[in-house]
Motif scaffolding. Structure first.
Motif, PDB file in Angstrom:
ATOM      1  N   SER A 214      -0.301   3.952   1.610  1.00  0.00           N
ATOM      2  CA  SER A 214      -1.581   4.219   1.589  1.00  0.00           C
ATOM      3  C   SER A 214      -2.275   3.585   0.358  1.00  0.00           C
ATOM      4  O   SER A 214      -3.547   3.429   0.298  1.00  0.00           O
ATOM      5  N   ASP A 215      -1.799   3.851  -0.786  1.00  0.00           N
ATOM      6  CA  ASP A 215      -2.581   3.465  -1.992  1.00  0.00           C
ATOM      7  C   ASP A 215      -2.397   2.091  -2.742  1.00  0.00           C
ATOM      8  O   ASP A 215      -3.160   1.633  -3.368  1.00  0.00           O
ATOM      9  N   ASP A 216      -1.678   1.323  -2.014  1.00  0.00           N
ATOM     10  CA  ASP A 216      -1.415  -0.181  -2.432  1.00  0.00           C
ATOM     11  C   ASP A 216      -1.079  -1.178  -1.039  1.00  0.00           C
ATOM     12  O   ASP A 216      -0.660  -2.010  -1.534  1.00  0.00           O
ATOM     13  N   TYR A 217      -1.481  -0.625  -0.026  1.00  0.00           N
ATOM     14  CA  TYR A 217      -1.239  -1.631   1.046  1.00  0.00           C
ATOM     15  C   TYR A 217      -2.013  -3.034   0.972  1.00  0.00           C
ATOM     16  O   TYR A 217      -1.405  -3.852   1.527  1.00  0.00           O
ATOM     17  N   THR A 218      -2.943  -2.951   0.413  1.00  0.00           N
ATOM     18  CA  THR A 218      -3.822  -4.353   0.398  1.00  0.00           C
ATOM     19  C   THR A 218      -3.234  -5.155  -0.611  1.00  0.00           C
ATOM     20  O   THR A 218      -3.104  -6.448  -0.076  1.00  0.00           O
ATOM     21  N   ALA A 219      -2.880  -4.711  -1.627  1.00  0.00           N
ATOM     22  CA  ALA A 219      -1.900  -5.570  -2.576  1.00  0.00           C
ATOM     23  C   ALA A 219      -0.713  -6.064  -2.081  1.00  0.00           C
ATOM     24  O   ALA A 219      -0.542  -7.227  -2.294  1.00  0.00           O
ATOM     25  N   ALA A 220      -0.121  -5.280  -1.238  1.00  0.00           N
ATOM     26  CA  ALA A 220       1.202  -5.800  -0.458  1.00  0.00           C
ATOM     27  C   ALA A 220       0.793  -6.877   0.383  1.00  0.00           C
ATOM     28  O   ALA A 220       1.693  -7.857   0.317  1.00  0.00           O
ATOM     29  N   VAL A 221      -0.240  -6.949   0.967  1.00  0.00           N
ATOM     30  CA  VAL A 221      -0.607  -7.777   1.696  1.00  0.00           C
ATOM     31  C   VAL A 221      -0.910  -8.891   1.234  1.00  0.00           C
ATOM     32  O   VAL A 221      -0.521 -10.189   1.604  1.00  0.00           O
ATOM     33  N   LEU A 222      -1.652  -8.948   0.095  1.00  0.00           N
ATOM     34  CA  LEU A 222      -1.864 -10.115  -0.608  1.00  0.00           C
ATOM     35  C   LEU A 222      -0.559 -10.885  -1.107  1.00  0.00           C
ATOM     36  O   LEU A 222      -0.624 -11.960  -1.157  1.00  0.00           O
ATOM     37  N   GLU A 223       0.604  -9.893  -1.282  1.00  0.00           N
ATOM     38  CA  GLU A 223       1.701 -10.699  -1.929  1.00  0.00           C
ATOM     39  C   GLU A 223       2.786 -10.880  -0.702  1.00  0.00           C
ATOM     40  O   GLU A 223       3.856 -11.291  -1.124  1.00  0.00           O
ATOM     41  N   GLY A 224       2.377 -10.720   0.329  1.00  0.00           N
ATOM     42  CA  GLY A 224       3.270 -11.227   1.425  1.00  0.00           C
ATOM     43  C   GLY A 224       4.058 -10.396   2.449  1.00  0.00           C
ATOM     44  O   GLY A 224       4.919 -10.806   3.328  1.00  0.00           O
TER      45      GLY A 224
END
Ligand SMILES: *Cc1c(COP(=O)(O)O)cnc(C)c1O
Length: 240
Positions: A214-224
């Motif tokens: 929940s807190d970091d899924y956008t960052a994870a998408v940015l990194e693959g």
């Protein structure tokens, strides 16, 4: 429970779902990726069945549960037709027998020992169980998962186990106070994912990289990430 409370929570879930899908698509595009290449897993631990079923009606087709007992206890109340089910929590060897055959994937394989037991029980059931290998990407004492430095050795051993199919990697990075540090862990995961893929090991296909909550899924998408696991951003804060 109060009818209007349930309705208002359904409404929140509708709004949260739209926002999450929007955020995933936006981050994918920012990273030059197709939004269709990222799957949303909805994490259902502690959530009552009515809300999970509501999410399924919205179009959720992938759920993750942490505990074998909790999942087996509530699955009869869930409308799981066409919904893929994964176990995402730490699995003890003595619980393997109960879960094999009841989920589509076990995402939290954190030792050769548990992988062997999954293989053994799968063969007994005449099936192959798809799994992800969980990496302790921050090498934290408190967390389950394979140490990145020992991944290759472990995955070699796992690749020789009959009854399992290794489909990718999963990780829960350390809680970070800034986004840059956070993204570094995701970046390292992506690198491991590509490294293992390049080895072309038998029985190992690196198609799924499950990271971001929940807190970091956008960052994870940015990194693959190819799969993000979201619970509280959809259902609201968990009550244990
Ligand atoms: C609970 C859990 C999640 C989801 O956590 P949120 O922060 O509520 O999105 C994701 N992955 C695992 C393994 C979990 O246990």
């Amino acid at each position: 429970m109060d009818e209007s409370l349930i309705k208002s929570r359904f409404h929140d879930i509708d709004e949260n779902y739209k926002l999450i899908m929007h955020n995933i698509a936006e981050s994918a595009i920012k990273a030059g990726r197709s939004p269709a290449d990222i799957r949303l897993m909805v994490v259902t631990k502690t959530v009552e069945s009515a809300y999970i079923n509501h999410a399924i009606e919205l179009g959720i087709d992938l759920i993750g549960e942490n505990r074998v007992q909790e999942f087996l206890g509530k699955r009869d109340e869930l409308k799981l037709d066409g919904v893929e089910k994964h176990l995402i929590g730490h699995l003890q060897t003595n619980k393997v027998r109960q879960i094999v055959g009841n989920v589509d994937m076990i995402d939290s394989v954190d030792s050769v020992k548990v992988a062997s037991e999954i293989g053994k029980q799968s063969i007994k059931n005449g099936i192959i169980t798809d799994v992800l290998v969980e990496i302790n990407i921050g090498a934290e004492e408190s967390k389950f998962g394979i140490d990145p430095a020992e991944l290759l050795e472990n995955i070699h051993k796992m690749s020789e186990i009959d009854g399992i199919g290794i489909k990718g990697l999963m990780a829960i990075p350390p809680i970070c106070d800034n986004e840059e540090k956070n993204r570094k862990f995701f970046m390292n995961m992506y690198r491991l994912f590509l490294d293992i893929r390049a080895k072309k090991l038998d029985n190992v296909s690196m198609n799924i990289l499950s990271m971001g909550m929940s807190d970091d899924y956008t960052a994870a998408v940015l990194e693959g990430a190819t799969m993000v696991r979201v619970g509280s951003a959809l259902f609201g804060r968990r009550v244990y």
